[in-house]
Enzyme design. Sequence first.
Site, short mmCIF file in Angstrom:
data_model
loop_
_atom_site.label_atom_id
_atom_site.label_comp_id
_atom_site.label_asym_id
_atom_site.label_seq_id
_atom_site.Cartn_x
_atom_site.Cartn_y
_atom_site.Cartn_z
N HIS A 65 0.84 -1.21 0.00
CA HIS A 65 0.00 0.00 0.00
C HIS A 65 0.87 1.25 0.00
O HIS A 65 0.43 2.32 -0.38
CB HIS A 65 -0.96 0.01 1.20
CG HIS A 65 -0.29 0.25 2.50
ND1 HIS A 65 0.48 -0.70 3.13
CD2 HIS A 65 -0.22 1.36 3.29
CE1 HIS A 65 0.96 -0.19 4.25
NE2 HIS A 65 0.55 1.05 4.37
N LYS A 70 9.54 -2.58 3.38
CA LYS A 70 10.73 -2.44 4.23
C LYS A 70 10.68 -3.47 5.33
O LYS A 70 9.63 -3.75 5.89
CB LYS A 70 10.69 -1.03 4.85
CG LYS A 70 11.90 -0.63 5.61
CD LYS A 70 12.85 0.17 4.75
CE LYS A 70 14.16 0.45 5.41
NZ LYS A 70 15.01 -0.73 5.60
N LYS A 94 3.71 -1.84 11.98
CA LYS A 94 4.68 -1.00 12.69
C LYS A 94 4.92 0.32 11.93
O LYS A 94 4.88 1.39 12.52
CB LYS A 94 5.99 -1.79 12.76
CG LYS A 94 7.05 -1.25 13.65
CD LYS A 94 8.25 -2.21 13.68
CE LYS A 94 7.82 -3.61 14.09
NZ LYS A 94 8.94 -4.57 14.12
N ASP A 99 3.95 6.19 11.37
CA ASP A 99 3.84 7.06 10.18
C ASP A 99 5.09 7.09 9.33
O ASP A 99 5.50 8.15 8.84
CB ASP A 99 3.46 8.49 10.59
CG ASP A 99 2.05 8.55 11.18
OD1 ASP A 99 1.14 7.97 10.56
OD2 ASP A 99 1.88 9.13 12.26
N LYS A 106 9.84 -8.77 5.13
CA LYS A 106 10.85 -9.40 6.00
C LYS A 106 11.54 -10.50 5.22
O LYS A 106 10.92 -11.19 4.42
CB LYS A 106 10.17 -10.00 7.23
CG LYS A 106 11.13 -10.22 8.38
CD LYS A 106 11.37 -8.90 9.08
CE LYS A 106 12.15 -9.03 10.35
NZ LYS A 106 12.06 -7.79 11.12
N SER A 362 15.91 4.02 9.95
CA SER A 362 16.18 3.52 8.59
C SER A 362 15.54 4.44 7.55
O SER A 362 16.08 4.65 6.46
CB SER A 362 15.61 2.11 8.41
OG SER A 362 16.52 1.15 8.88
P1 NAD Z 1 20.84 -10.04 17.60
O1 NAD Z 1 21.19 -11.19 16.75
O2 NAD Z 1 21.68 -8.82 17.54
O3 NAD Z 1 20.76 -10.47 19.14
C1 NAD Z 1 19.92 -11.46 19.65
C2 NAD Z 1 20.55 -11.96 20.94
O4 NAD Z 1 19.63 -12.84 21.60
C3 NAD Z 1 21.83 -12.78 20.71
O5 NAD Z 1 22.86 -12.28 21.55
C4 NAD Z 1 21.43 -14.20 21.08
O6 NAD Z 1 22.49 -14.96 21.61
C5 NAD Z 1 20.35 -13.95 22.12
N1 NAD Z 1 19.42 -15.06 22.30
C6 NAD Z 1 18.91 -15.90 21.39
N2 NAD Z 1 18.07 -16.78 21.95
C7 NAD Z 1 18.06 -16.50 23.27
C8 NAD Z 1 17.40 -17.06 24.39
N3 NAD Z 1 16.58 -18.09 24.25
N4 NAD Z 1 17.63 -16.52 25.61
C9 NAD Z 1 18.47 -15.47 25.78
N5 NAD Z 1 19.12 -14.90 24.75
C10 NAD Z 1 18.93 -15.39 23.51
O7 NAD Z 1 19.31 -9.70 17.22
P2 NAD Z 1 18.57 -8.31 17.38
O8 NAD Z 1 18.77 -7.53 16.12
O9 NAD Z 1 18.89 -7.71 18.68
O10 NAD Z 1 17.03 -8.78 17.35
C11 NAD Z 1 16.36 -9.25 18.51
C12 NAD Z 1 14.86 -9.14 18.31
O11 NAD Z 1 14.51 -7.77 18.03
C13 NAD Z 1 14.30 -9.95 17.16
O12 NAD Z 1 12.99 -10.38 17.50
C14 NAD Z 1 14.20 -8.93 16.03
O13 NAD Z 1 13.23 -9.27 15.06
C15 NAD Z 1 13.78 -7.71 16.81
N6 NAD Z 1 14.06 -6.44 16.14
C16 NAD Z 1 15.32 -6.09 15.75
C17 NAD Z 1 15.53 -4.87 15.14
C18 NAD Z 1 16.92 -4.38 14.76
O14 NAD Z 1 17.05 -3.21 14.39
N7 NAD Z 1 17.96 -5.18 14.85
C19 NAD Z 1 14.45 -4.00 14.88
C20 NAD Z 1 13.17 -4.38 15.30
C21 NAD Z 1 12.99 -5.59 15.92
#
Ligand code: NAD
Length: 469
Positions: A65, A70, A94, A99, A106, A362
């Site tokens: 839309h 992204k 999100k 906005d 993904k 971003s």
């Molecule tokens: P990342 O890979 O940088 O870090 C994730 C961490 O979680 C790792 O250190 C890993 O060892 C740890 N981990 C995994 N399973 C675990 C468990 N069972 N118990 C404890 N620790 C555990 O990932 P991230 O970028 O920080 O993303 C984390 C979450 O945030 C995801 O759901 C992702 O979709 C969401 N997210 C990330 C972003 C971003 O900008 N990176 C943006 C929005 C949402």
Amino acid sequence: MSGGESFFTQVNRMFDQAARLVDHPSGLLSQIKHCNSVYRVEFPLERDDGSIDVIPAYRAEHSQHKTPTKGGIRYAPSVNEDEVMALAALMTYKCAIVDVPFGGAKGGVRIDHNEYSPRELERITRRYTFELTRKNFIGPGIDVPAPDYGTSPREMALIMDTYTQLVRDPLNALACVTGKPVGQGGVRGRVEATGRGVFFGVKQACDYAEDMKALGLTPGLDGKTVVVQGLGNVGYHAAKFLQEGGAVLVGLAEVEGAIYDRTGLDLEAVVAHRAETGSILDYPGAENVVPSARALELECDILVPAALEGVITKENAPRIQATIIAEAANGPVTANAAEVLNERGVLMIPDVYLNAGGVTVSYFEWLRNLSHVRHGRLSKRFEQRSAEQILNAVENLTGQSFSPNIHAELSLSAGEIELVNSGLEETMVLAYNEIREIQKEHGVDQRTAAFVSAIDKVATSYLEMGIFP
Ligand code: NAD
């Protein structure tokens, strides 16, 4: 998964719950809810030892839309078609909530990134980008990836480099991906943006005295106890900013286990201990918590799950002691668990809002790449000179000299980081207030209110296009 229900089914259940509160034709709601397109590919990877692995990878574009779509790229063993569709849907909602004018997408590669060498990860990333390019699933105006679980600015630089070589679009190719290193078209503040956004969201929630009173808490972040699961990009930065904001980190959990200290943990010292010993466990003065998932049940005011989805289920929800759950990860609380926790009056600040800081910044990066103007180019000289003058004045007053690094960093970053952070704060505060208003109007939980906000905004975009009568 919750009682056999897939992640995407759960997201749709949350959507349906909110859709009952809006007044839009069912056909339009159905168009918003469904995932527009998914690309699935399996490609061979030659390992460093000469053997071959077959790597499954996906990209889902949930809604066009607004274009481009992204969403991040995840490297994790959990990746499958359902997961990328669910995460892409969350991206649509999100972006609408804050906005940011993108549709949701993904991507995911089903690997445990810890088991591959940097060279192997480079080959995987380049081949994945090649596949996306070949099928038109990437491009500055089509679909723009970013980092997610298991990926970092390094992978984003590789994606940009590969795309640039494949497509003749020298002017705009830089905008094909965000979360790039600062030297390669990234913006300062993107790496920590999601964690910083989590902090702004939690802080805003805690600043409402009447809401805190209803939860039996005092207003403000100061002194609130926090447990964080996952010390990656999002978890580490959320923990850092919450601690700096006055909260007390009492529990930290990683894959190997968790630690607890009711008097407070020093985040940087814990990170240094883990780097040195290879484990978060046995941190001096703290109690070991094994298995790691038990950390979710520790006594605290605010629980921040920042690892993966589905960690709080119907099974462990009754044992959660936190009063506030800040969903930094995507989908950490299953739909069934949310019902249990809502009934108990736990405040859940939902993922679709709370982790929107990454996509917000971003958006700034993408805009800047397309405008071909470095931020604040015109005023930069002036800002640098003023900042230098302040540094010199402080040096003269204190008789101490700052390191050349501080001087260099200041001259590089003057302006941009402040702009990015204030834009992010403004976005998170406005969106929180909007969701809270909807929550009060309908007497619903915060997640349902956030979905109502998203559905209304996406529906409005469709209606403005004139496609729906
Ligand atoms: P990342 O890979 O940088 O870090 C994730 C961490 O979680 C790792 O250190 C890993 O060892 C740890 N981990 C995994 N399973 C675990 C468990 N069972 N118990 C404890 N620790 C555990 O990932 P991230 O970028 O920080 O993303 C984390 C979450 O945030 C995801 O759901 C992702 O979709 C969401 N997210 C990330 C972003 C971003 O900008 N990176 C943006 C929005 C949402």
